[in-house]
Design a protein around this motif. Sequence first.
Motif: not given
Length: 319
Positions: A93-114
């Motif tokens: 996977f591209d993680r949120p905000g990087l590569g081709w995956t969109d950012p999410i509202a809580d983009n800085d949170n590794p738990i939200a990314q997971a």
Amino acid sequence: MGRPARAVLGLVLVAALAGCAVIDARATAREAAFEAEFPPTGQLLEVNGTTVHAHVEGSGPDLILLHGASGNVRDFTFDLIDRLKDRYRVIAFDRPGLGWTDPIADNDNPIAQAELLRAAAKQLDASDPIVLGHSYGGAVALAWALRAPSDTAALVVVSGATEPWPGELTGWYAFVGSPVGSRVAPPLLTALTPVAVGERIMAGIFAPQPVPPGYADHIGVGLAARRETYRANARQITQLRPYLRAMAPEYSRLTLPVEILHGAEDRIVPANIHARPLARDLPNARLTILPGVGHMAHHADPQAVVAAIDRAAARAGLR
């Protein structure tokens, strides 16, 4: 302020605005060129309204790959996936905000990314996966297991940033992650910085090993040089420690098999601060320190990483 002074100030402001417009236009053009040169390698999933890029190859037990800071799935498609796809279904996977995956509202949170990437894996019908995380991806892998311990077969943490480190981050990432730096630096960098600068930074990340031949052309340095990617990456790095501080006391409840690999010469994420304490925190962890290896262990010694994945699969009863 007299009329002449106001006139001069007005001209300066107009010139500054014109300069910004030129910078933004050049940044936009370069971003379009970078994206055209390095398109998605896999499929784009819609997960709760967010686009997630997933690269899927092979067959067998599910293996999730999570890349580190500034990276994307191409870090794994360069070499590692080819070593694994004969006996695992590999999902990178591209993680949120990087590569081709969109950012999410809580983009800085590794738990939200997971949580986002777990939902994407579920959409791909992944079950009881082994989850491998490199560098920042190691924090996301641990967050994945903390949120779904009974649905995660095993973890493999490679050069993982997993423990709250002493002191504060300073320098480049701290500046770009600040409100002023986030506004000023990314447009200038995207518009004006030669790609060769990114390649020199890459050499420092791989040290003491050299960058593998062809890697810089494959990874798509330009994908990390987009304005929003600069911002997302810097904020994820500078905001990570408080989340690790909250996560680390919970590691002891993870009883699943964990393989930890770390280069002895890693100066970016030192083993003594991260890997060794993590091995003590986890009740079912096996630690392997790789002599002479730096931060990019999966490129410096890919067979050691493959062996760790196979051990994790065997310990989890998947092989």
